[in-house]
Motif scaffolding. Structure first.
Motif, PDB file in Angstrom:
ATOM      1  N   PHE A  39       0.857  -1.188   0.000  1.00  0.00           N
ATOM      2  CA  PHE A  39       0.000   0.000   0.000  1.00  0.00           C
ATOM      3  C   PHE A  39       0.889   1.231   0.000  1.00  0.00           C
ATOM      4  O   PHE A  39       1.783   1.361   0.851  1.00  0.00           O
ATOM      5  N   SER A  40       0.650   2.127  -0.949  1.00  0.00           N
ATOM      6  CA  SER A  40       1.486   3.320  -1.091  1.00  0.00           C
ATOM      7  C   SER A  40       0.626   4.580  -1.131  1.00  0.00           C
ATOM      8  O   SER A  40      -0.516   4.553  -1.598  1.00  0.00           O
ATOM      9  N   PHE A  41       1.194   5.680  -0.632  1.00  0.00           N
ATOM     10  CA  PHE A  41       0.535   6.986  -0.789  1.00  0.00           C
ATOM     11  C   PHE A  41       1.592   8.074  -0.884  1.00  0.00           C
ATOM     12  O   PHE A  41       2.753   7.870  -0.497  1.00  0.00           O
ATOM     13  N   THR A  42       1.190   9.212  -1.415  1.00  0.00           N
ATOM     14  CA  THR A  42       2.128  10.315  -1.612  1.00  0.00           C
ATOM     15  C   THR A  42       1.656  11.566  -0.872  1.00  0.00           C
ATOM     16  O   THR A  42       0.460  11.820  -0.735  1.00  0.00           O
ATOM     17  N   LEU A  43       2.642  12.340  -0.398  1.00  0.00           N
ATOM     18  CA  LEU A  43       2.408  13.651   0.208  1.00  0.00           C
ATOM     19  C   LEU A  43       3.410  14.633  -0.372  1.00  0.00           C
ATOM     20  O   LEU A  43       4.471  14.234  -0.873  1.00  0.00           O
ATOM     21  N   LYS A  44       3.106  15.916  -0.268  1.00  0.00           N
ATOM     22  CA  LYS A  44       4.025  16.932  -0.759  1.00  0.00           C
ATOM     23  C   LYS A  44       4.986  17.367   0.339  1.00  0.00           C
ATOM     24  O   LYS A  44       4.638  17.365   1.516  1.00  0.00           O
ATOM     25  N   MET A  45       6.185  17.763  -0.091  1.00  0.00           N
ATOM     26  CA  MET A  45       7.186  18.230   0.873  1.00  0.00           C
ATOM     27  C   MET A  45       6.830  19.594   1.447  1.00  0.00           C
ATOM     28  O   MET A  45       7.200  19.913   2.567  1.00  0.00           O
ATOM     29  N   ARG A  46       6.119  20.381   0.664  1.00  0.00           N
ATOM     30  CA  ARG A  46       5.794  21.731   1.122  1.00  0.00           C
ATOM     31  C   ARG A  46       4.461  22.146   0.525  1.00  0.00           C
ATOM     32  O   ARG A  46       3.960  21.524  -0.421  1.00  0.00           O
ATOM     33  N   GLU A  47       3.899  23.203   1.049  1.00  0.00           N
ATOM     34  CA  GLU A  47       2.629  23.704   0.546  1.00  0.00           C
ATOM     35  C   GLU A  47       2.821  24.244  -0.859  1.00  0.00           C
ATOM     36  O   GLU A  47       3.675  25.099  -1.097  1.00  0.00           O
ATOM     37  N   SER A  48       1.993  23.732  -1.804  1.00  0.00           N
ATOM     38  CA  SER A  48       2.190  24.123  -3.206  1.00  0.00           C
ATOM     39  C   SER A  48       1.459  25.398  -3.560  1.00  0.00           C
ATOM     40  O   SER A  48       1.759  26.033  -4.560  1.00  0.00           O
ATOM     41  N   ASN A  49       0.484  25.813  -2.744  1.00  0.00           N
ATOM     42  CA  ASN A  49      -0.330  26.991  -3.084  1.00  0.00           C
ATOM     43  C   ASN A  49       0.104  28.237  -2.313  1.00  0.00           C
ATOM     44  O   ASN A  49      -0.612  29.227  -2.273  1.00  0.00           O
ATOM     45  N   LYS A  50       1.262  28.145  -1.677  1.00  0.00           N
ATOM     46  CA  LYS A  50       1.724  29.286  -0.878  1.00  0.00           C
ATOM     47  C   LYS A  50       2.082  30.454  -1.790  1.00  0.00           C
ATOM     48  O   LYS A  50       2.758  30.292  -2.797  1.00  0.00           O
TER      49      LYS A  50
END
Length: 371
Positions: free
Chosen positions: A359-370
């Motif tokens: 089972f895999s999932f992804t997250l972002k390293m930083r806020e992309s909408n900043k």
């Protein structure tokens, strides 16, 4: 049939044997954010609709080989495509043609040459109605699944608890200490199962009513992993399962800490449930560009392709006992999907029967909408 979610652009199929007519319609509709596809024959249109989800079909009547009436009729005869709204766009304005169009199943009729404002508004109305119909179907499916979980998965453990309490009450003095401990253990496990299910139901209901707050921030991956291991290590030890970590990325991710703790706890819990005693589970992280990938890998029961396709869907029921006959509802994976999608991430599974699952999932390293 696969449904697009309300956050994705509505998909419209334009069917006309003249490319120039298709271009006119596409030019009118594309500025409004629609995803446009086209077909130049009736057969091509039917193939398109049977293979891909569409929210609306704009269909010309006068076409060679198979006219629009026949195309509409065939689509309405198919259970998979019968509910897709069809608007006839045509130069035929006689009353009999209009009447026939509605008889074969069209929802509206637009006459050439098109008035752009009228075309756009009619398309918008029918796309909105179709989206609402699909959302209603999904809501009803979710409600039915929820009632099924409450009626079956919650009722059965409660019945067990009542049965064990009754047994202890009526035979307490007759039972020796070993038997009392045995029944108390059953009571504990049943109560624990019920509590976990209630917590999952409450969490899921909050996500459906938008009452679940979303509080993202920057958190070290190592902290998230440590929290999950601290909670799940005892469960793993009870089955003599080792959890190994391969952390190729230990930096920060942008996430709601509570949500991701729930995701990791659920995925590790599933891996433990379906792993054989004295085996191992691997918790792995890696990074590429702005994405961090988390993987929970087991060597357990695995699952068929059919069951993999049912996961993460509230309207689908996958019932498989763990290696120690542990029970589950699949609601935890629904929560995982909801939470990861709140982060604009992806979650998926790769599995092979009797060989294990990843089972895999992804997250972002930083806020992309900043800004």
């Amino acid at each position: 049939m696969t449904y697009h979610t309300k956050n994705q652009p509505a998909r419209i199929l334009i069917v006309d044997d003249f490319i120039s007519n298709i271009q006119i319609l596409a030019n009118m509709l594309k500025p409004h954010g629609y995803d446009i596809e086209f077909a130049t024959t009736g057969e091509e249109a039917i193939d398109w609709v049977q293979q891909e989800p569409f929210d609306l079909v704009l269909l010309d009547i006068m076409m060679p080989e198979m006219d629009g009436f026949e195309v509409c009729k065939k689509l309405k005869e198919n259970d998979e495509t019968k509910n897709i709204p069809i608007i006839f766009v045509t130069a035929k304005t006689d009353e009999s043609s209009i009447q026939k169009g509605f008889q074969v199943g069209a929802v509206d009729y637009i006459v050439k040459p098109y008035r752009e404002s009228e075309l756009v508004e009619r398309v918008k109305t029918h796309v909105t109605l179709e989206r609402q119909r699909k959302e209603l179907i999904k809501t009803n499916q979710a409600k039915d699944r929820l009632f099924s979980i409450i009626g079956h998965d919650l009722k059965n453990p409660m019945s067990n608890i009542f049965g064990f309490i009754k047994l202890l009450k009526e035979n307490y003095k007759a039972f020796d200490d070993e038997k009392k401990q045995k029944y108390l253990h059953y009571l504990f496990e049943s109560a624990k199962s019920n509590l976990e299910l209630l917590e999952e139901l409450l969490e899921w209901s909050r996500t459906q009513t938008n009452n679940k707050p979303f509080r993202p921030g920057l958190y070290p991956v190592s902290e998230l992993i440590d929290n999950a291991l601290h909670i799940m290590n005892e469960t793993a030890q009870n089955k003599e399962i080792t959890i190994e970590t391969i952390l190729n990325y230990t930096g920060e991710v942008y996430c709601d800490k509570a949500m991701i703790n729930t995701v990791l706890r659920n995925l590790l819990g599933n891996a433990i449930k379906f792993s054989h005693p004295e085996s191992s589970i691997t918790l792995k992280t890696s990074a590429q560009n702005n994405l961090v990938k988390f993987e929970v890998i087991d060597q357990g029961l695995g699952m068929s392709k059919e069951n993999q396709q049912k996961l993460f869907h509230i309207d689908q029921h996958v019932s498989t006992l763990g290696t120690n006959e542990e029970k589950g509802t699949g609601l935890g994976l629904i929560l995982c999907k909801e939470f990861i999608h709140r982060h604009n991430g992806q979650i998926w599974v790769e599995s092979e029967l009797n060989k294990g699952s990843n089972f895999s999932f992804t997250l972002k390293m930083r806020e992309s909408n900043k800004k």
